[in-house]
Design an enzyme around this catalytic site. Structure first.
Site, PDB file in Angstrom:
ATOM      1  N   ASP A   1       0.840  -1.193   0.000  1.00 25.98           N
ATOM      2  CA  ASP A   1       0.000   0.000   0.000  1.00 25.98           C
ATOM      3  C   ASP A   1       0.883   1.254   0.000  1.00 25.98           C
ATOM      4  O   ASP A   1       1.905   1.318   0.685  1.00 25.98           O
ATOM      5  CB  ASP A   1      -0.913  -0.008   1.230  1.00 25.98           C
ATOM      6  CG  ASP A   1      -2.081   0.935   1.088  1.00 25.98           C
ATOM      7  OD1 ASP A   1      -3.222   0.464   0.956  1.00 25.98           O
ATOM      8  OD2 ASP A   1      -1.843   2.177   1.102  1.00 25.98           O
TER       9      ASP A   1
ATOM     10  N   HIS B   1     -10.333  -5.272  -3.514  1.00 20.79           N
ATOM     11  CA  HIS B   1      -9.015  -5.598  -2.964  1.00 20.79           C
ATOM     12  C   HIS B   1      -9.118  -6.011  -1.514  1.00 20.79           C
ATOM     13  O   HIS B   1      -9.978  -5.536  -0.775  1.00 20.79           O
ATOM     14  CB  HIS B   1      -8.054  -4.401  -3.099  1.00 20.79           C
ATOM     15  CG  HIS B   1      -8.604  -3.114  -2.588  1.00 20.79           C
ATOM     16  ND1 HIS B   1      -9.486  -2.343  -3.309  1.00 20.79           N
ATOM     17  CD2 HIS B   1      -8.409  -2.459  -1.414  1.00 20.79           C
ATOM     18  CE1 HIS B   1      -9.796  -1.261  -2.616  1.00 20.79           C
ATOM     19  NE2 HIS B   1      -9.173  -1.318  -1.449  1.00 20.79           N
TER      20      HIS B   1
HETATM   21  P1  5GP Z   1      -9.669   1.250   0.217  1.00 20.88           P
HETATM   22  O1  5GP Z   1      -9.787   2.502   1.062  1.00 20.88           O
HETATM   23  O2  5GP Z   1     -10.327   1.442  -1.129  1.00 20.88           O
HETATM   24  O3  5GP Z   1     -10.115  -0.008   0.927  1.00 20.88           O
HETATM   25  O4  5GP Z   1      -8.134   1.043  -0.001  1.00 20.88           O
HETATM   26  C1  5GP Z   1      -7.432   1.612  -1.057  1.00 20.88           C
HETATM   27  C2  5GP Z   1      -5.983   1.602  -0.679  1.00 20.88           C
HETATM   28  O5  5GP Z   1      -5.227   1.853  -1.850  1.00 20.88           O
HETATM   29  C3  5GP Z   1      -5.590   2.665   0.333  1.00 20.88           C
HETATM   30  O6  5GP Z   1      -5.059   2.041   1.505  1.00 20.88           O
HETATM   31  C4  5GP Z   1      -4.556   3.512  -0.397  1.00 20.88           C
HETATM   32  O7  5GP Z   1      -3.502   3.925   0.429  1.00 20.88           O
HETATM   33  C5  5GP Z   1      -4.090   2.585  -1.501  1.00 20.88           C
HETATM   34  N1  5GP Z   1      -3.674   3.256  -2.712  1.00 20.88           N
HETATM   35  C6  5GP Z   1      -4.307   4.275  -3.345  1.00 20.88           C
HETATM   36  N2  5GP Z   1      -3.636   4.628  -4.451  1.00 20.88           N
HETATM   37  C7  5GP Z   1      -2.543   3.812  -4.515  1.00 20.88           C
HETATM   38  C8  5GP Z   1      -1.467   3.691  -5.447  1.00 20.88           C
HETATM   39  O8  5GP Z   1      -1.373   4.407  -6.458  1.00 20.88           O
HETATM   40  N3  5GP Z   1      -0.530   2.751  -5.179  1.00 20.88           N
HETATM   41  C9  5GP Z   1      -0.611   1.923  -4.075  1.00 20.88           C
HETATM   42  N4  5GP Z   1       0.363   1.021  -3.917  1.00 20.88           N
HETATM   43  N5  5GP Z   1      -1.621   2.014  -3.182  1.00 20.88           N
HETATM   44  C10 5GP Z   1      -2.569   2.948  -3.410  1.00 20.88           C
END
Ligand code: 5GP
Length: 112
Positions: free
Chosen positions: A28, A98
């Site tokens: 992340d 994810h």
């Molecule tokens: P959600 O909030 O949708 O469950 O998790 C999305 C996750 O994706 C977040 O923890 C955020 O930090 C991560 N994330 C967002 N953009 C990117 C990116 O461009 N690269 C990586 N490696 N992680 C990302």
């Protein structure tokens, strides 16, 4: 293409720790634990609620990848958490299904 499809296709950089035919795991960008890895299916399902019976095997593959990556990263002894946020109330920000693997420190429960 979703952001995570681009990562899976190596079109934008990410610290990929595992990949196979159906899934990819990468660190992340904003880790909230010493180990914070995301596991995605290559298929761009937006969220769990959009999965169907046809995706049962794929969802299992994601869990299997989470298990393999957790072992690979040394989390088995200390333990770890696997989380999937689905939709706005859960705080999902990237519309590509994810799993989060979180570990490397004690984690509080329940989450906020
Ligand atoms: P959600 O909030 O949708 O469950 O998790 C999305 C996750 O994706 C977040 O923890 C955020 O930090 C991560 N994330 C967002 N953009 C990117 C990116 O461009 N690269 C990586 N490696 N992680 C990302």
């Amino acid at each position: 293409m979703t952001l995570f499809e681009k990562i899976a296709a190596h079109l934008i950089p990410a610290d990929i720790v595992y990949e196979d035919e159906h899934t990819v795991a990468f660190r992340d960008l904003h880790p909230v634990a010493p180990v914070h890895v995301l596991v995605i299916p290559r298929k761009p399902l937006a969220r769990l609620s959009e999965a169907s019976a046809d995706d049962v095997a794929l969802l299992g593959e994601c869990m299997q990848t989470a298990r393999l990556v957790a072992t690979q990263l040394g989390l088995d002894d200390g333990g770890y958490r696997v989380v999937m946020n689905n939709g706005d109330d859960a705080g999902q920000t990237v519309p590509h299904l994810h799993l989060h693997i979180l570990g490397g420190r004690p984690l509080t429960w329940p989450p906020g």
